[in-house]
Design a protein around this motif. Sequence first.
Motif, PDB file in Angstrom:
ATOM      1  N   UNK A  25      85.875 -86.427   0.051  1.00 32.04           N
ATOM      2  CA  UNK A  25      85.914 -84.973  -0.070  1.00 32.04           C
ATOM      3  C   UNK A  25      87.271 -84.403   0.302  1.00 32.04           C
ATOM      4  N   UNK A  26      88.258 -85.258   0.554  1.00 29.12           N
ATOM      5  CA  UNK A  26      89.591 -84.793   0.899  1.00 29.12           C
ATOM      6  C   UNK A  26      89.839 -84.684   2.379  1.00 29.12           C
ATOM      7  N   UNK A  27      88.792 -84.835   3.195  1.00 30.39           N
ATOM      8  CA  UNK A  27      88.973 -84.769   4.642  1.00 30.39           C
ATOM      9  C   UNK A  27      89.657 -86.033   5.143  1.00 30.39           C
ATOM     10  N   UNK A  28      90.401 -85.885   6.217  1.00 26.08           N
ATOM     11  CA  UNK A  28      91.053 -87.042   6.818  1.00 26.08           C
ATOM     12  C   UNK A  28      90.048 -87.870   7.604  1.00 26.08           C
ATOM     13  N   UNK A  29      90.291 -89.162   7.684  1.00 27.97           N
ATOM     14  CA  UNK A  29      89.516 -90.060   8.535  1.00 27.97           C
ATOM     15  C   UNK A  29      90.476 -90.659   9.552  1.00 27.97           C
ATOM     16  N   UNK A  30      90.217 -90.374  10.821  1.00 25.72           N
ATOM     17  CA  UNK A  30      91.153 -90.732  11.890  1.00 25.72           C
ATOM     18  C   UNK A  30      90.721 -92.012  12.587  1.00 25.72           C
ATOM     19  N   UNK A  31      91.712 -92.790  13.027  1.00 21.99           N
ATOM     20  CA  UNK A  31      91.471 -93.993  13.819  1.00 21.99           C
ATOM     21  C   UNK A  31      92.471 -94.032  14.975  1.00 21.99           C
ATOM     22  N   UNK A  32      92.018 -94.594  16.102  1.00 26.64           N
ATOM     23  CA  UNK A  32      92.906 -94.732  17.256  1.00 26.64           C
ATOM     24  C   UNK A  32      93.051 -96.200  17.608  1.00 26.64           C
ATOM     25  N   UNK A  33      94.281 -96.636  17.829  1.00 26.54           N
ATOM     26  CA  UNK A  33      94.563 -98.019  18.195  1.00 26.54           C
ATOM     27  C   UNK A  33      95.283 -98.114  19.543  1.00 26.54           C
ATOM     28  N   UNK A  34      95.580 -96.989  20.160  1.00 25.50           N
ATOM     29  CA  UNK A  34      96.323 -97.021  21.414  1.00 25.50           C
ATOM     30  C   UNK A  34      97.067 -95.707  21.600  1.00 25.50           C
ATOM     31  N   UNK A  35      98.009 -95.698  22.554  1.00 24.15           N
ATOM     32  CA  UNK A  35      98.382 -96.775  23.470  1.00 24.15           C
ATOM     33  C   UNK A  35      97.265 -97.099  24.452  1.00 24.15           C
ATOM     34  N   UNK A  36      97.306 -98.293  25.041  1.00 27.04           N
ATOM     35  CA  UNK A  36      96.218 -98.678  25.948  1.00 27.04           C
ATOM     36  C   UNK A  36      96.240 -97.862  27.230  1.00 27.04           C
ATOM     37  N   UNK A  37      95.036 -97.645  27.780  1.00 24.16           N
ATOM     38  CA  UNK A  37      94.924 -96.953  29.059  1.00 24.16           C
ATOM     39  C   UNK A  37      94.013 -95.754  28.975  1.00 24.16           C
ATOM     40  N   UNK A  38      93.977 -94.988  30.042  1.00 26.19           N
ATOM     41  CA  UNK A  38      93.133 -93.814  30.135  1.00 26.19           C
ATOM     42  C   UNK A  38      92.969 -93.415  31.588  1.00 26.19           C
ATOM     43  N   UNK A  39      92.535 -92.193  31.806  1.00 22.48           N
ATOM     44  CA  UNK A  39      92.273 -91.724  33.173  1.00 22.48           C
ATOM     45  C   UNK A  39      90.856 -92.157  33.544  1.00 22.48           C
ATOM     46  N   UNK A  40      90.754 -93.189  34.356  1.00 20.94           N
ATOM     47  CA  UNK A  40      89.459 -93.801  34.665  1.00 20.94           C
ATOM     48  C   UNK A  40      88.750 -92.985  35.744  1.00 20.94           C
ATOM     49  N   UNK A  41      87.546 -92.548  35.421  1.00 18.97           N
ATOM     50  CA  UNK A  41      86.784 -91.696  36.337  1.00 18.97           C
ATOM     51  C   UNK A  41      85.511 -92.357  36.846  1.00 18.97           C
ATOM     52  N   UNK A  42      85.118 -93.479  36.251  1.00 17.28           N
ATOM     53  CA  UNK A  42      83.900 -94.178  36.682  1.00 17.28           C
ATOM     54  C   UNK A  42      84.049 -95.649  36.314  1.00 17.28           C
ATOM     55  N   UNK A  43      83.415 -96.510  37.105  1.00 19.83           N
ATOM     56  CA  UNK A  43      83.529 -97.947  36.855  1.00 19.83           C
ATOM     57  C   UNK A  43      82.273 -98.627  37.380  1.00 19.83           C
ATOM     58  N   UNK A  44      81.795 -99.636  36.652  1.00 14.33           N
ATOM     59  CA  UNK A  44      80.621-100.381  37.103  1.00 14.33           C
ATOM     60  C   UNK A  44      80.715-101.815  36.621  1.00 14.33           C
ATOM     61  N   UNK A  45      80.246-102.727  37.469  1.00 17.09           N
ATOM     62  CA  UNK A  45      80.220-104.154  37.159  1.00 17.09           C
ATOM     63  C   UNK A  45      78.770-104.598  37.067  1.00 17.09           C
ATOM     64  N   UNK A  46      78.444-105.325  36.000  1.00 20.53           N
ATOM     65  CA  UNK A  46      77.090-105.846  35.819  1.00 20.53           C
ATOM     66  C   UNK A  46      76.765-106.771  36.994  1.00 20.53           C
ATOM     67  N   UNK A  47      75.702-106.476  37.770  1.00 21.16           N
ATOM     68  CA  UNK A  47      75.420-107.280  38.963  1.00 21.16           C
ATOM     69  C   UNK A  47      74.964-108.700  38.652  1.00 21.16           C
TER      70      UNK A  47
END
Length: 661
Positions: A30-52
Amino acid sequence: MTAFEKWLATMILAIIMAILTVHETGRANDGALVWNSYGPPGGVISAFAIDPRQSSTLYAGVVGGGIWKSVDNGANWRYLGLDSHYIRAIAINPKFPERLFAATNNDYLYKSVDGGNTWTRKHRGFRSPSITAIAIDPKVPVVMYAGTKFGVYKSIDSGETWKESFPYSASVTALSIDPESPTTLFAAVSGRVYKTVNGGLTWENVSNDLSDYHVGVLSPIVQSTTLYVGALANGIYKTTDGGEHWVWSGEGLPSHSVSSIAVDPVTPTLLYASLYAPSGSGGLYKSLDAGEHWFPAYTGMYSSGVGIVSIDPSSPSTIYGGTRAGVFKSTDGGESWLFSSSGLAASHVCALTTEPQKPSTIYAGATEGGVFMSLDKGETYHSIGLTGLSVRALAASTLTTTVLYAGTDEGELYKTVDMGAHWQKIGLAQNGVVEVIEINPTKPETLYVSIVESSGETGLFKSDDGGKHWRQLTDTHFHDVYSLAIDPQSSSTVYAGMNVFGESWQTGHAIYKSLDGGDHWTPIGTGIRADTVHALAIDPVASDILYAGTSEGVYKTTDGGESWKAINDGLQGWLVYTLAIDPNHTATIFAGTTAGVFKSVDGGEHWSRDSMGITTNTICKLNIAPTISRIYAATVGGGVFVASYPSHKYRIYLPMNLHID
């Protein structure tokens, strides 16, 4: 019409339809753009969990970037969903780890029963959509607790429904449950610590020795009567009698807010504390004596803002640090750290530019990640320096492919002449943020820099020798300068967009114009009803046409700024951070907003959303590279998104005398 003419007409129509229905890579039918993200790596991490049960499986929540998962101890990450959400906490069912919960800042609680592949929202019973903490009963995991801005809530059906458990409407920042006696729970509530021993039926304030300190963080409970709490700007306190008494336990810690505390499950006297502080003064600290003494343990972890520290329960010498730059990992108890965010394309990127002479080369500036470069149109990135710094502005020289300027949140300006192999400061160290760097397109040694100071004042500076010497442009009534634009047809004509917060927009001081390269300025913002002009874009063909992206949508002038009108049909007045004009079809304009990307094909008269595939809301910067048919969008929480954008048009000429009967 002869049979041949009918056949020819049919073939021509078939060709036309084929052309009109061509599906190009990165572009919808339909003419709309399709966006993809490949990076850069990282981010502001606000939560984290490890499978026990399977500690190689990790989950990370990102501010504005949803939830990400790794199944190989953090070596690689993939996106799970919850677009645009600020994830406050992640909790895993200890008996059925494929069941997990995500607390969001503004959209209640989400539950997954398939390891995060799909999510459903759980909100029944909550008064507030802001969920701040989660605790799951390790023995009876259908029993759960949630912290909110209006107290503690409890569920006895695995999060399906909730009831108030805490009798006061107060903000909860942390929960900690006793694994041996799960009816015992501690809550950090409005800076104080409360305790229940009966599953939330009654609560007791156990903050007697903490009355002067604001507590925001609780440690996990490894030994039933021992708990550590992090106080605002006053280190860590400890109780060994279940909260009856508290003692200060922060010798060696800087006076910054403690953002998380981790206790080694095998050796409870071994602790880690993360400090979320700016300008290189935060980091991670370690104690070997149950918190009596602390020492730095973040060699190799270049981000100063460490929000979370988590210990691998099956291998306690393996630790993960969630920072403003992404996930870091240590396998030697914090002695050394490596960046462990491959595939985690959730960084906060507010600076973006392409190489003018080689547009397949992209530069991106990330929060505490420094500068990244891509040589393949945004598909892979590598760091080129300034790691640990938050880069707010970038500009590439139009004269050579090796010169790049970078401005930081600390008010410093850097220059590289070898594509990032080496950087040098070039003055302008100010207490503020480098908001804009603009290079004169015909005189690449001339550049303008705006620094917004924390005091609310501003500095607009100019250099005519590539940054060796500077002078402040003082002949103004400027407030904070948030945007600059240089006329491509007359480089002595410069526009500056202001912040006029606290001053009526009726003054017309939202935009200034200079006709002599910045020596003298005239206000031309009459008609703009917004307090901040975040973006300016000049039509590359007709330079009297100018667009302003503001806190109240987009404005347009067709007379060089003498008069302005709002053009927000379909844009709904969203805050606009960035604008980009298609140089091959100047009536096509893109606007990056706090609600995604919008596009107009009629000079801004009408707008439609064009954000298919973008997984975050806030767009900081747009850049069109027409010669390689690409458009780039720098985002908060999603890195840099890229879409194919054709720079040509199909034209079909038919015989004028062709008729189809």
